[in-house]
Design an enzyme around this catalytic site. Structure first.
Site, mmCIF file in Angstrom:
data_model
loop_
_atom_site.group_PDB
_atom_site.id
_atom_site.type_symbol
_atom_site.label_atom_id
_atom_site.label_comp_id
_atom_site.label_asym_id
_atom_site.label_seq_id
_atom_site.Cartn_x
_atom_site.Cartn_y
_atom_site.Cartn_z
ATOM 1 N N GLU A 167 39.570 42.052 31.588
ATOM 2 C CA GLU A 167 38.427 42.057 31.747
ATOM 3 C C GLU A 167 37.395 43.331 30.832
ATOM 4 O OE1 GLU A 167 36.928 42.021 35.895
ATOM 5 O OE2 GLU A 167 37.757 39.943 36.078
ATOM 6 N N GLU A 380 43.104 35.388 37.698
ATOM 7 C CA GLU A 380 42.761 35.692 38.897
ATOM 8 C C GLU A 380 41.424 34.523 39.494
ATOM 9 O OE1 GLU A 380 40.447 39.617 39.236
ATOM 10 O OE2 GLU A 380 42.123 40.512 38.203
#
Ligand code: BG6
Length: 480
Positions: A167, A380
């Site tokens: 991220e 995820e």
């Protein structure tokens, strides 16, 4: 699109599960580990820190045995940079740290579980912040490359899939302490982003040089961006926000250049990062093999011109759509004056902590595959809830099963529509400490018996979702 018949999940599909080092390991100061910015994060009131977490550092054998019982084909975990280099750039790596991940990897392989290794999941060594400001300095690029090379050389014979940075894209967009320190202004923020993306590109090239047969990709947080209305200005704002949120790291890494409209926006404000000679070559040489991404639901954006009052979630919307405080905080982060800001989307269901938007996952898969044309893996996806054990040691998490079911179904449709998807990892496979909200916010398919204030015995229990996912894996997605 409507489909008469869906394709099966490919054979060898990587049904996985994910964690990150600081959220599970504990052992924060053991075996020579240095400090990371996550160790130094001050928890919000009532929430635990990461010092013990779920003690995965000592209990990894027990945990991996449970993953094997579930039938996992892959385990996505991260390596803690300061476990390998306590100061981030020491002369020699810490052998005890290296040995620990040798053990974790070997334990996975014992059960034929493919290790998917994240090189960087938020854990910037604190010393590098002190020494040169972390990603603020281009020295971070060299230090990250050196750290990555050590990992490739040590584990490359056993680890076939590597993820550079978790991220990185949203860290740049949101700025703040997760980037490791106070950021002066937007110029500095986007420069840090440039350095971080360059570091990924460099590590990708090093990986290919050292290990020609293994695969490496980035692991951003990506989602489809919806326009708040059919007004053309909102439609464009949604596209612009997508350039900012994911184009700013994915375009350089996967296409070799920055999004042009975004660059023009930066230049007008003098926010564009300084590009040094060879940087664009570094991007072009990255050649990632796949794209991994985390998905938690779409964002809905309206145009946000300078000088206009910021959109705030109003009380009637909070009541009407049962919007959670956590969601309001998330909405507040998704904005950039002059581009777009997030609004509540009444078509998307609100959860306790996050929205539930399975169709958005298909849209994201399609969008990413069309843009970057590389195989994809979801690293995820999951839903959090505050949960307690029943007296007979169970957790009936039917909401989690439903959430995962709906998302996996959309994956199957995307595969049927031609998307090359090779794996899916629920977040998290076992309860972990949330990044900001402690241990009351549980994501796992395995329950860990502790609370924010009481460590108890850290005993593991199988939730209902554990048995459900086991059947999904056993039937390769036939029995969802
Ligand atoms: C992702 C991170 O952003 O979301 C994870 O990669 C994190 O580390 C997950 O745990 C869920 O967010 P949170 O804030 O609930 O922990």
């Amino acid at each position: 699109m409507e489909h008469k018949k869906l394709m099966k999940f490919p054979e060898n599909f990587l049904w996985g599960g994910a964690t990150a080092a600081f959220q599970v390991e504990g052992a924060w100061n053991e075996d020579g580990k240095g400090l990371s910015i996550m160790d130094e994060q001050i928890p919000v009131k009532g929430a635990t820190d990461f010092k013990v977490a779920i003690d995965h550092y000592h209990k990894y054998k027990e945990d991996i045995a449970l993953f094997a019982e579930m039938g996992l084909k892959a385990y996505r975990f991260s390596i803690s940079w300061p476990r390998i280099f306590p100061n981030g750039n020491d002369e020699n790596p810490n052998e005890l740290g290296l040995q620990h991940y040798d053990d974790v990897i070997n334990e996975c392989l014992k059960y034929n579980i493919e290790p998917l290794v994240t090189i960087f999941h938020f854990e910037m060594p604190s010393n590098l912040i002190k020494e040169y400001g972390g990603w603020k300095s281009r020295r971070s690029i060299e230090d990250f490359d050196r750290y990555s090379r050590v990992l490739f050389e040590r584990y490359g014979d056993r680890v076939k899939y590597w993820l550079t940075n978790n991220e990185g894209n949203t860290r740049i967009v949101f700025g703040g302490p997760m980037l490791g320190n106070d950021i002066k202004d937007n110029k500095e923020r986007f420069q840090m982003g440039h350095n971080m993306t360059l570091a990924q590109a460099k590590a990708m090239a090093s990986c290919h040089e050292i290990l020609p047969n293994v695969k490496i990709g980035s692991a951003p947080s990506v989602t489809i961006i919806y326009p708040a209305s059919p007004d053309p200005i909102d439609v464009l704002a949604a596209r612009d926000y997508d350039l900012l949120r994911s184009g700013l790291t994915l375009d350089p890494l996967y296409k070799g250049y920055y999004p042009k409209a975004l660059w023009a926006f930066w230049e007008e404000r003098n926010w564009e990062p300084t590009i040094e000679e060879g940087d664009m070559e570094t991007f072009k040489n990255a050649k990632p093999d796949f794209l991994a991404f985390n998905y938690y639901g779409g964002h809905t954006m309206k145009y946000y011109p300078e000088g206009v009052k910021e959109y705030k979630v109003s009380q009637d919307i909070i009541e009407k759509y049962n919007v959670s405080k956590s969601f309001i905080n998330k909405i507040a982060r998704e904005k950039q004056v002059g581009i777009a800001q997030e609004v509540v989307n009444s078509h998307i269901q609100q959860g306790e902590y996050r929205i539930n938007d399975p169709v958005g996952l298909r849209a994201t898969l399609r969008d990413l595959y069309e843009k970057y044309n590389v195989p994809l893996i979801i690293t995820e996806n999951g839903c959090a809830s505050s949960e307690e054990l029943t007296v007979d040691g169970k957790v009936h998490d039917e909401y989690r099963i439903k959430y995962l079911q709906e998302h996996i179904k959309e994956c199957q449709i995307a595969i049927s529509e031609g998307v090359e998807l090779f794996g899916y990892c629920p977040w998290s496979i076992i309860d972990v400490i949330s990044v900001k909200e402690g241990f009351n916010k549980r994501y796992g398919l395995i329950y860990v018996d502790r609370t924010d204030s009481d460590l108890r015995e850290l005993k593991r229990y199988r939730k209902d979702s554990f048995y459900w996912y086991k059947e999904v894996i056993r039937t390769n997605g036939k029995n969802i």
